[in-house]
Design a protein around this motif. Structure first.
Motif, PDB file in Angstrom:
ATOM      1  N   GLU A 221       1.805   8.371   2.390  1.00 18.15           N
ATOM      2  CA  GLU A 221       2.607   7.506   1.671  1.00 18.15           C
ATOM      3  C   GLU A 221       3.318   7.625   0.482  1.00 18.15           C
ATOM      4  O   GLU A 221       4.265   6.955   0.228  1.00 18.15           O
ATOM      5  CB  GLU A 221       0.879   6.899   1.100  1.00 18.15           C
ATOM      6  N   ARG A 224       6.716   7.745   2.358  1.00 17.07           N
ATOM      7  CA  ARG A 224       7.240   6.315   2.574  1.00 17.07           C
ATOM      8  C   ARG A 224       7.940   5.641   1.187  1.00 17.07           C
ATOM      9  O   ARG A 224       8.873   5.366   1.349  1.00 17.07           O
ATOM     10  CB  ARG A 224       6.173   5.506   2.907  1.00 17.07           C
ATOM     11  N   GLN A 225       7.006   6.091   0.068  1.00 13.90           N
ATOM     12  CA  GLN A 225       7.435   5.621  -1.108  1.00 13.90           C
ATOM     13  C   GLN A 225       8.902   6.185  -1.614  1.00 13.90           C
ATOM     14  O   GLN A 225       9.800   5.616  -2.145  1.00 13.90           O
ATOM     15  CB  GLN A 225       6.379   5.638  -2.309  1.00 13.90           C
ATOM     16  N   LYS A 229      12.482   4.141  -2.072  1.00 13.90           N
ATOM     17  CA  LYS A 229      13.124   4.338  -3.455  1.00 13.90           C
ATOM     18  C   LYS A 229      14.304   4.894  -3.163  1.00 13.90           C
ATOM     19  O   LYS A 229      15.491   4.489  -3.761  1.00 13.90           O
ATOM     20  CB  LYS A 229      12.216   5.343  -4.208  1.00 13.90           C
TER      21      LYS A 229
END
Length: 249
Positions: A221, A224-225, A229
């Motif tokens: 996660e 992915r973030q 970004k």
């Protein structure tokens, strides 16, 4: 003389069958024995929460005229009520054997063993969750004599291991440099010992697997973030360049 020979044979048989548990055997002038009574735990000492010594005396005329006499000694983990109930049950068995004029040693010993098996639970509450122990729950006694539910102690040791790993990671230690901390009791900090840690692996290994999956999901996660970004930053930079180009024109 025939009856005396039968009693001697009974004592010899008890000596043969319970050689490891017997503490004392006296054949004359009086006949009596003292045997250690412990619950059946398949040799797992950490699962023993109660025990006692049972002294059985065979008076003259046993078993035809007089019943076997007994005395409970060195009770551990058994209440006064337990002691009374056990004596009542042993007295019942002894009298039944006397009425039938049958040898009573094996029956008395097995009755005592069966009784402690039903009482083999810690008398105190779990030191972690502070809840009492139920008969169908699995629990452990540490070498330092503290008692815990198996799941409570496993969760605690697992959490301590996770915290230690996190601390070492913050200190910048590589995996091969990490200190192998000894697993310790939550109450007194005494060592739990390798035997108990091995038994706890039945609960700690699933917790470790669950934690590893959670860490993997957290890492995925986070990645992915990061990518989201990164795309947003690239889009903003591209928009800013396009706006400046339009202004210059």
């Amino acid at each position: 003389e025939r009856f005396e020979e039968e009693v001697k044979e009974e004592l010899d048989a008890v000596e043969s069958v319970f050689a490891e548990e017997l503490q004392d055997v006296v054949h004359e002038p009086e006949q009596w024995l003292r045997i250690s009574i412990r619950p059946d735990t398949a040799g797992e000492e950490l699962q023993v929460f109660c025990s006692l010594s049972l002294k059985i005396s065979l008076p003259a005329g046993y078993p035809r005229k007089h019943a076997a006499e007994f005395h409970l000694e060195n009770l551990v983990g058994l209440s006064d009520e337990d002691s009374r109930e056990m004596q009542e049950e042993l007295l019942r068995v002894s009298n039944e054997m006397k009425e039938d004029q049958c040898p009573a040693l094996f029956n008395l010993i097995q009755t005592a063993k069966d009784f402690v098996n039903t009482r083999n639970t810690p008398s105190d509450d779990c030191c972690i969750c502070l809840c009492p122990f139920e008969g169908d729950e699995e629990f452990f006694k540490t070498p330092c004599a503290h008692c815990f539910h198996a799941e409570c102690l496993a969760r605690w040791t697992h959490d301590q291991h996770v915290q230690a790993r996190a601390k070492q990671a913050r200190q910048g230690k590589k995996e091969e440099e990490e200190e192998k901390d000894e697993t310790r009791c939550p109450i007194c900090r005494g060592s739990l010992g390798q035997e108990l840690v091995k038994l706890l692996s039945r609960w700690t290994e699933p917790l470790a697997s669950e934690h590893a999956r959670a860490c993997q999901q957290e890492a995925e996660e986070a990645e992915r973030q990061r990518k989201v970004k990164q795309k947003e930053t690239a889009a903003k930079q591209w928009e800013e360049r396009r706006r400046k180009e339009e202004e210059e024109r």
